[in-house]
Scaffold this active site. Structure first.
Site, PDB file in Angstrom:
ATOM      1  N   ARG A  17       2.202  -3.093   5.576  1.00 12.71           N
ATOM      2  CA  ARG A  17       2.037  -4.083   6.652  1.00 12.71           C
ATOM      3  C   ARG A  17       2.399  -5.503   6.212  1.00 12.71           C
ATOM      4  O   ARG A  17       2.471  -6.413   7.018  1.00 12.71           O
ATOM      5  CB  ARG A  17       0.576  -4.068   7.145  1.00 12.71           C
ATOM      6  CG  ARG A  17       0.158  -2.723   7.708  1.00 12.71           C
ATOM      7  CD  ARG A  17      -1.354  -2.626   7.823  1.00 12.71           C
ATOM      8  NE  ARG A  17      -2.007  -2.675   6.513  1.00 12.71           N
ATOM      9  CZ  ARG A  17      -3.321  -2.628   6.330  1.00 12.71           C
ATOM     10  NH1 ARG A  17      -4.125  -2.546   7.366  1.00 12.71           N
ATOM     11  NH2 ARG A  17      -3.833  -2.665   5.111  1.00 12.71           N
ATOM     12  N   CYS A  29      -6.859  -5.696   2.043  1.00  9.31           N
ATOM     13  CA  CYS A  29      -6.125  -5.010   0.974  1.00  9.31           C
ATOM     14  C   CYS A  29      -6.925  -3.788   0.496  1.00  9.31           C
ATOM     15  O   CYS A  29      -8.060  -3.925   0.016  1.00  9.31           O
ATOM     16  CB  CYS A  29      -5.880  -5.968  -0.192  1.00  9.31           C
ATOM     17  SG  CYS A  29      -4.907  -5.225  -1.525  1.00  9.31           S
ATOM     18  N   CYS A  35       1.715  -7.291  -2.601  1.00  4.28           N
ATOM     19  CA  CYS A  35       1.150  -5.942  -2.539  1.00  4.28           C
ATOM     20  C   CYS A  35       2.168  -4.985  -1.907  1.00  4.28           C
ATOM     21  O   CYS A  35       2.985  -5.381  -1.077  1.00  4.28           O
ATOM     22  CB  CYS A  35      -0.133  -5.966  -1.709  1.00  4.28           C
ATOM     23  SG  CYS A  35      -0.986  -4.362  -1.651  1.00  4.28           S
ATOM     24  N   ASP A  39       1.490  -2.781   0.183  1.00  3.05           N
ATOM     25  CA  ASP A  39       1.033  -2.456   1.536  1.00  3.05           C
ATOM     26  C   ASP A  39       2.170  -2.588   2.559  1.00  3.05           C
ATOM     27  O   ASP A  39       2.840  -3.624   2.625  1.00  3.05           O
ATOM     28  CB  ASP A  39      -0.122  -3.412   1.905  1.00  3.05           C
ATOM     29  CG  ASP A  39      -0.866  -2.963   3.143  1.00  3.05           C
ATOM     30  OD1 ASP A  39      -0.220  -2.815   4.215  1.00  3.05           O
ATOM     31  OD2 ASP A  39      -2.087  -2.744   3.056  1.00  3.05           O
ATOM     32  N   HIS A  93      -3.315 -10.274   0.326  1.00  8.54           N
ATOM     33  CA  HIS A  93      -3.512 -10.174   1.783  1.00  8.54           C
ATOM     34  C   HIS A  93      -4.906  -9.651   2.074  1.00  8.54           C
ATOM     35  O   HIS A  93      -5.436  -8.824   1.333  1.00  8.54           O
ATOM     36  CB  HIS A  93      -2.454  -9.247   2.407  1.00  8.54           C
ATOM     37  CG  HIS A  93      -2.593  -7.805   2.005  1.00  8.54           C
ATOM     38  ND1 HIS A  93      -3.171  -6.864   2.836  1.00  8.54           N
ATOM     39  CD2 HIS A  93      -2.273  -7.152   0.880  1.00  8.54           C
ATOM     40  CE1 HIS A  93      -3.168  -5.674   2.225  1.00  8.54           C
ATOM     41  NE2 HIS A  93      -2.633  -5.834   1.037  1.00  8.54           N
TER      42      HIS A  93
HETATM   43 CO    CO Z   1      -2.917  -4.608  -0.585  1.00  7.32          CO
END
Ligand code: CO
Length: 208
Positions: free
Chosen positions: A45, A100, A41, A43, A97
């Site tokens: 993080r 998400c 992803c 993302d 994750h």
């Molecule tokens: Co995500």
């Protein structure tokens, strides 16, 4: 994070790398032989290389919202083709994750414009596994399970490609489904039973 800071950090990173190995950049220029293709992803993080402790040259990376492997995504299909047929990676990992935002958005009734077709594929995962998901009454647990099932379905999408089917047949490639739990930093192998899944779907998706 200030842009100026990024360039200062870069200079510091160069110093650290050269301190460890004065030929570090000379070696990088010589080429890459990654053994892993990581599909994750976007993302911020979920830092692909950092969470795996991987160094430059070790992992080929593709990231998008909710780690999707869409048949019509030319970018994803090109990455898989290049990784398998040219770089000869030994592993393809789809890493989702918990927490998400993409999966969360797909669980809600909301018009998100251009994101609708992208997230629609996650709604399709929900529909495929509705029987299992509807049995989970706790919303957070259901959300976590949909994240895991989305990883599983994206692994299946990886296996639907001709390059991957050829490599699996030659025993030179394995596909893995993982989830990163950011609440404690743990990377979890979902241990997806691909033999069983492949038995069920290959009658339809076999290309070679
Ligand atoms: Co995500």
């Amino acid at each position: 994070m200030k842009i100026e800071q990024i360039f200062a950090n870069n200079q510091e990173w160069i110093r650290t790398k050269l301190n460890d190995d004065k030929d570090f950049f000379r070696k990088l220029v010589m080429g890459q032989t990654p053994e892993v293709l990581y599909i994750g992803c976007s993302d911020s993080r979920v830092t692909a290389e950092e969470l795996m402790g991987a160094r430059p040259g070790e992992v080929f990376v593709y990231r998008n919202i909710a780690n999707m492997v869409n048949n019509t995504d030319l970018s994803a299909m090109s990455v898989i083709n290049y990784a398998v047929s040219h770089l000869k990676v030994k592993h393809i990992v789809v890493c989702g994750h918990y927490h998400c935002g993409g999966v969360r958005a797909a669980m809600q009734a909301a018009d998100l414009g251009i994101l609708n077709p992208w997230l629609r594929s996650i709604r399709d995962v929900y529909r495929l596994h509705k029987h299992e998901l509807d049995k989970i009454s706790d919303e957070e647990e259901k959300y976590k399970r949909l994240i895991e099932l989305n990883v599983q379905e994206q692994c299946v999408n990886v296996i639907k490609t001709a390059d991957v089917q050829k490599a699996i047949k030659q025993n030179s490639l394995a596909v893995h489904g993982w989830v990163f739990d950011m609440s404690n930093g743990t990377l979890k192998d979902l241990k997806i039973d691909f033999d069983r899944i492949l038995e069920e779907i290959m009658e339809i998706y076999r290309l070679i």
